[in-house]
Design an enzyme around this catalytic site. Structure first.
Site, PDB file in Angstrom:
ATOM      1  N   SER A   1      46.320  21.216  21.561  1.00 13.83           N
ATOM      2  CA  SER A   1      47.033  20.555  22.653  1.00 13.83           C
ATOM      3  C   SER A   1      46.378  20.921  23.986  1.00 13.83           C
ATOM      4  O   SER A   1      46.257  22.105  24.323  1.00 13.83           O
ATOM      5  CB  SER A   1      48.499  21.016  22.641  1.00 13.83           C
ATOM      6  OG  SER A   1      49.173  20.477  23.737  1.00 13.83           O
TER       7      SER A   1
ATOM      8  N   CYS B   1      60.538  24.904  23.978  1.00 14.81           N
ATOM      9  CA  CYS B   1      61.299  23.779  23.434  1.00 14.81           C
ATOM     10  C   CYS B   1      62.771  24.116  23.262  1.00 14.81           C
ATOM     11  O   CYS B   1      63.613  23.251  23.276  1.00 14.81           O
ATOM     12  CB  CYS B   1      60.768  23.381  22.068  1.00 14.81           C
ATOM     13  SG  CYS B   1      59.014  23.415  22.001  1.00 14.81           S
TER      14      CYS B   1
ATOM     15  N   GLY C   1      50.401  17.927  21.052  1.00 19.72           N
ATOM     16  CA  GLY C   1      50.193  18.818  19.904  1.00 19.72           C
ATOM     17  C   GLY C   1      51.216  18.562  18.801  1.00 19.72           C
ATOM     18  O   GLY C   1      50.886  18.630  17.610  1.00 19.72           O
TER      19      GLY C   1
ATOM     20  N   GLN D   1      48.006  27.248  20.051  1.00 20.79           N
ATOM     21  CA  GLN D   1      48.001  28.382  20.988  1.00 20.79           C
ATOM     22  C   GLN D   1      46.691  29.160  20.979  1.00 20.79           C
ATOM     23  O   GLN D   1      46.500  30.043  21.806  1.00 20.79           O
ATOM     24  CB  GLN D   1      49.154  29.346  20.661  1.00 20.79           C
ATOM     25  CG  GLN D   1      50.540  28.786  20.963  1.00 20.79           C
ATOM     26  CD  GLN D   1      50.814  28.631  22.462  1.00 20.79           C
ATOM     27  OE1 GLN D   1      50.092  29.157  23.320  1.00 20.79           O
ATOM     28  NE2 GLN D   1      51.855  27.893  22.791  1.00 20.79           N
TER      29      GLN D   1
HETATM   30  C1  PLP Z   1      52.239  26.573  18.248  1.00 20.31           C
HETATM   31  C2  PLP Z   1      52.554  25.261  18.899  1.00 20.31           C
HETATM   32  N1  PLP Z   1      52.424  24.140  18.186  1.00 20.31           N
HETATM   33  C3  PLP Z   1      52.671  22.941  18.728  1.00 20.31           C
HETATM   34  C4  PLP Z   1      53.081  22.814  20.037  1.00 20.31           C
HETATM   35  C5  PLP Z   1      53.354  21.455  20.589  1.00 20.31           C
HETATM   36  O1  PLP Z   1      52.409  21.071  21.544  1.00 20.31           O
HETATM   37  P1  PLP Z   1      52.778  19.950  22.607  1.00 20.31           P
HETATM   38  O2  PLP Z   1      53.536  20.621  23.691  1.00 20.31           O
HETATM   39  O3  PLP Z   1      51.483  19.410  23.083  1.00 20.31           O
HETATM   40  O4  PLP Z   1      53.579  18.930  21.883  1.00 20.31           O
HETATM   41  C6  PLP Z   1      53.252  23.959  20.806  1.00 20.31           C
HETATM   42  C7  PLP Z   1      53.732  23.878  22.206  1.00 20.31           C
HETATM   43  O5  PLP Z   1      54.275  24.798  22.734  1.00 20.31           O
HETATM   44  C8  PLP Z   1      52.954  25.223  20.228  1.00 20.31           C
HETATM   45  O6  PLP Z   1      53.098  26.349  20.922  1.00 20.31           O
END
Ligand code: PLP
Length: 379
Positions: free
Chosen positions: A201, A327, A73, A181
């Site tokens: 994602s 993260c 994502g 999400q």
């Molecule tokens: C709102 C949002 N955008 C982007 C991402 C990134 O997705 P990915 O984990 O596949 O990199 C996340 C992951 O937690 C997310 O919650």
């Protein structure tokens, strides 16, 4: 995941669905090769890739060629943003909310710091919502990009994407939404046809981690900051992870089949948790509002309890929740989302509970009982 723990961190990742696992298994059993190869195993892989793309497109109600598979994502966000801004040298104006996911926020901030764009972050209100008139007021003739997340990963607020799309209909700015999400979680989620780019994602709906999707409207020109190559319409070079693509399609089909019922059930669980915390834990502050939110997400702080510490204590009891977003959990920083709500003093103490299809009322009971015990000790 859900057999070993009381797993309440679905916004970080959700357990692989059986349908996805079966799809991966049968894909490998066909003996498929590299989808770019001209021989029979290559054709078999290509067929599976095309099939996955077609199925996802049809589930989303878009054309097949709108679906671009990416590495995750975050990469879909990167492709959307840098692919739109490209190598422009006129420092275009870009609008975003101040609660975007780090994969959007950090990228745009670094582009701004490097002098390549003029970023304007629009503040959400104390409940975490952006008001459409803020976009109207901030738009300028040289606004090249507007990016507003559909659902916030920390507090769960859902932004008025259709209203924003309507406001932007007569403006040349590209409209991107990070819908990572939302898909598979929000009943009735439909991508507004006026949205130009949307990121998803697969692991958020029970597919494999390591597969993202960028949806781009046909005809919408997009550059690629990623390695050149012929795969994925020239936007993302490299051999496609076909197994992850077929898993994503199978999982999405299963997720969407149950999303209406699940969102009601999870919404009730969320409110059960809110009510129990409010009556049994003095000093609790809720950061997730009651309406227009992801069904299974509740974010709150408890007076005097640091989020990272509470998380560790719950972890020791076999309960998995999150502090801030996944993260930032390994290096707990105050949450920029909680700060954006005007709650700076609580930004280091928030806990995020995010429930999904394995979550039950007993898990909520156990979580509240453990929190009560831990907070008693603390006080
Ligand atoms: C709102 C949002 N955008 C982007 C991402 C990134 O997705 P990915 O984990 O596949 O990199 C996340 C992951 O937690 C997310 O919650």
């Amino acid at each position: 995941l859900t057999d070993q723990y009381i797993y309440l961190d679905y916004n970080a990742t959700s357990p692989l669905r059986r349908e996805a696992r079966d799809a991966v298994w049968s894909y490998f059993e066909t003996g498929a090769g590299n989808p770019s190869s001209a021989h029979a195993p290559g054709r078999a892989a290509r067929k599976a890739l095309v099939g996955a793309r077609r199925e996802i497109a049809s589930l989303l109600g878009v054309e097949r060629d709108s679906i671009v598979f990416t590495g995750n994502g975050s990469e879909a966000n990167l492709l959307a943003l840098l692919g739109t801004l490209g190598p422009r040298t006129d420092r275009p104006h870009v609008l975003a909310t101040n609660i975007e996911h780090p994969s959007v926020r950090d990228l745009l901030r670094s582009e701004h710091a490097a002098g390549r764009i003029r970023l304007e972050e629009l503040p959400v209100d104390r409940s975490g919502f952006l008001h459409t008139d803020q976009i109207v007021r901030a738009l300028r003739p040289d606004t090249a990009l507007v990016t507003v997340m559909t659902a916030n990963n920390e507090i769960g607020t859902l932004q008025p994407i259709a209203e924003i799309a309507a406001v932007l209909a007569d403006h040349p700015a590209v409209f991107h939404t990070d819908a990572v999400q939302a898909l598979g979680k929000v009943a009735g989620f439909e991508l507004d046809p006026r949205v130009d780019l949307a990121s998803f994602s697969a692991h958020k709906w029970g597919g494999l981690p390591g597969l993202g999707i960028l949806l781009r409207r046909p005809g919408r020109a997009l550059g690629s900051p990623l390695s050149a190559g012929r795969q994925e319409f020239g936007l993302r070079g490299g051999t496609e992870d076909v197994a992850a693509c077929v898993a994503a399609a199978a999982a999405l089909c299963a997720a969407l089949a149950e999303v209406d019922a699940e969102s009601v059930r999870l919404g009730e669980l969320r409110e059960q948790l809110r009510a129990m915390l409010a009556t049994r834990l003095p000093g609790v502050h809720f950061h997730t509002p009651e309406m227009h939110v992801l069904p299974g997400t509740l974010n709150f702080s408890i007076d005097g309890g640091r989020g990272a510490w509470l998380l560790a204590r719950l972890d020791a009891e076999g309960i998995a929740v999150s502090h801030g977003s996944a993260c930032s959990t390994l290096a707990p920083l105050p949450s920029h989302v909680i700060e954006a709500l005007g709650e700076e003093r609580l930004a280091a103490s928030s806990l995020r509970v995010s429930m999904g299809r394995g979550s039950r009322s007993e898990h909520v009971d156990k979580l509240v009982t453990e929190l009560q015990r831990v907070v008693r000790e603390l006080r």
